[in-house]
Design an enzyme around this catalytic site. Structure first.
Site, PDB file in Angstrom:
ATOM      1  N   LEU A   1       0.851  -1.190   0.000  1.00 35.53           N
ATOM      2  CA  LEU A   1       0.000   0.000   0.000  1.00 35.53           C
ATOM      3  C   LEU A   1       0.884   1.237   0.000  1.00 35.53           C
ATOM      4  O   LEU A   1       1.510   1.572   1.010  1.00 35.53           O
ATOM      5  CB  LEU A   1      -0.919  -0.018   1.224  1.00 35.53           C
ATOM      6  CG  LEU A   1      -1.749  -1.302   1.418  1.00 35.53           C
ATOM      7  CD1 LEU A   1      -2.627  -1.188   2.661  1.00 35.53           C
ATOM      8  CD2 LEU A   1      -2.600  -1.600   0.181  1.00 35.53           C
TER       9      LEU A   1
ATOM     10  N   GLY B   1      -8.547   5.572   2.198  1.00 38.10           N
ATOM     11  CA  GLY B   1      -8.057   4.813   3.329  1.00 38.10           C
ATOM     12  C   GLY B   1      -7.464   3.470   2.934  1.00 38.10           C
ATOM     13  O   GLY B   1      -7.559   3.032   1.783  1.00 38.10           O
TER      14      GLY B   1
ATOM     15  N   HIS C   1      30.804  25.051   1.943  1.00 43.64           N
ATOM     16  CA  HIS C   1      31.920  25.418   2.803  1.00 43.64           C
ATOM     17  C   HIS C   1      31.435  26.040   4.120  1.00 43.64           C
ATOM     18  O   HIS C   1      30.430  26.747   4.173  1.00 43.64           O
ATOM     19  CB  HIS C   1      32.890  26.393   2.117  1.00 43.64           C
ATOM     20  CG  HIS C   1      32.259  27.304   1.121  1.00 43.64           C
ATOM     21  ND1 HIS C   1      32.602  27.302  -0.202  1.00 43.64           N
ATOM     22  CD2 HIS C   1      31.280  28.221   1.240  1.00 43.64           C
ATOM     23  CE1 HIS C   1      31.871  28.179  -0.852  1.00 43.64           C
ATOM     24  NE2 HIS C   1      31.069  28.765   0.005  1.00 43.64           N
TER      25      HIS C   1
END
Length: 414
Positions: free
Chosen positions: A6, A84, A320
């Site tokens: 999923l 869902g 840097h």
């Protein structure tokens, strides 16, 4: 055997990293969560992976293709709307017709490579459904499991109470009965069709649902950016040293180092493993990489920079005189000289950060910054602990960033 992964969710709690990238594609130790899961399934003998996709599905397709790299056939199943996990699995019912048993996993959780193989071997001995569980210190972000004699008696989805407990680890051995239960499932308080609710229906109907505890450090729910740092640490601790790049004279290395092809570590640099440096990276001269740091492909950490316990994704630049500690930098970020990510409060309190408008306790005393893809800082920028900077944001020279910055914002020194 077939497996369903999923992977349709967006992962809003990982903002800004997931603003344009599906959560399953986020890298841990320089490999995406989803790629790790697919490789583990192939190792377990899975011959077809049904990959349920949704948000930015084209990115997942481009990355994984038809499964050639993983070594197994991948079939994509589109979840048209985010309804869902139960709905996501339900979209695979036709593809799983006739399958007596099949594996289901959440595509955005971290699983050790041994988990699917071990889980299937043990689960096949049980009748009915088996669900993987894990013990965690804070069960509030997961489905909490109550069990008796190895059988699930109750699942509570995401209890707001912060307490330790046994939780759903997002891996199941299912049978066809789950689809009947999904058709009976109603929307939860969150407005979603929850897979745990479908399992709860089966339990009420007398179906046996077995628990199978996963061993410590074999699973981690990736809910927040700092979970990525923890999973990264676990993986780096188990890696074996590999050196395919170039290490100049005058470099000091201790601990395990993975140095991928085309990367160069310049003179005067000090590397304390475990560390993972991807392909075509440039480190140094005089850089300091501390334990649990991962550099993605084509990353530069230049002169006088220090990186500690951080994930820096591909194509990012720390040229840097900067410090990156306990942080996650998205792809294509650029830090101006003298950029400092503070990772510890003065009072050494646990760091909290805002997630979807709510303060969340990270559980960590050390947490730096989370930068979305393409974020940039000017020279001499200081960023407070736990601050998140959105995708494409620019931070002006000399700025002190003490709050979250929206995506594409222009943040100037006050």
């Amino acid at each position: 055997m077939k497996a369903v992964v999923l992977a349709a969710g967006r992962g809003e709690r990982l903002w800004p990293l997931t603003e344009d990238t599906p959560k399953p594609l986020l890298p841990i130790a320089n490999k995406s969560i989803l790629a790790r899961t697919c490789e583990a399934l192939v190792s377990a003998g899975v011959d077809q992976i049904l990959l349920v996709v949704g948000f930015r599905s084209e990115k997942i397709r481009d990355r994984l293709g038809k499964g050639e790299a993983a070594g197994s056939e991948i079939k994509y199943v589109k979840q048209k709307t985010a309804k869902g996990t139960a709905d996501a699995l339900g979209t695979c019912s036709k593809d799983l017709h006739g399958e007596d048993r099949f594996l289901v996993l959440y595509g955005d959780d971290y699983y050790d490579s041994s988990v699917p193989r071990t889980f299937m071997a043990k689960g096949k001995k049980n009748k009915g459904i088996t669900i993987g569980t894990a013990n965690v210190k804070d069960a509030s972000s997961f489905g909490k499991i109550q069990s008796k004699k190895g059988l699930v008696t109750e699942i509570r989805e995401k209890d707001s109470k912060t307490e330790p407990g046994q939780v759903n680890a997002g891996i199941y051995l299912m049978d066809q009965s789950i689809f009947t239960a999904i058709r009976k499932t109603k929307r939860s308080i969150r407005g979603e069709l929850e897979l745990t609710d479908a399992v709860r229906i089966l339990i009420k109907e007398g179906k046996q649902v077995h628990t199978q505890p996963l061993s410590s450090r074999k699973w981690l729910g990736i809910s927040y950016p700092w979970d990525m740092l923890e999973a990264n640490q676990w993986i780096l601790e188990s890696q074996k040293a590999v050196s395919k790049g170039t290490i100049e004279k005058g470099v000091h290395i201790s601990g395990s180092l993975v140095l991928e092809e085309g990367s160069v570590v310049k003179a005067g640099s000090y590397l304390e493993g475990p560390i993972h440096v991807g392909e075509k990276c440039m480190v140094g001269p005089n850089s300091y990489l501390r334990p649990y740091s991962t550099l993605g492909d084509d990353v530069k950490v230049g002169a006088g920079c220090e990186v500690k316990n951080s994930i820096i994704m591909k194509n990012s630049r720390v040229p840097h005189l900067s410090y990156v500690g306990d942080s996650v930098l998205g792809e294509g970020c650029h830090l101006g000289a003298g950029t400092i990510t503070a990772n510890l409060r003065f009072d050494e309190a646990v760091i909290k950060t805002r997630v979807r408008g709510v303060w969340v306790n990270s559980g960590r005393k050390k947490l730096g910054t989370i930068l979305g893809d393409g974020a940039q800082t000017g020279i001499n920028v200081s960023i407070f602990p736990g601050v998140k900077i959105g995708r494409g944001a620019w931070i002006g020279p000399g700025a002190v960033v003490d709050r979250d910055v929206p995506s594409n914002a222009r943040y100037k020194a006050s």
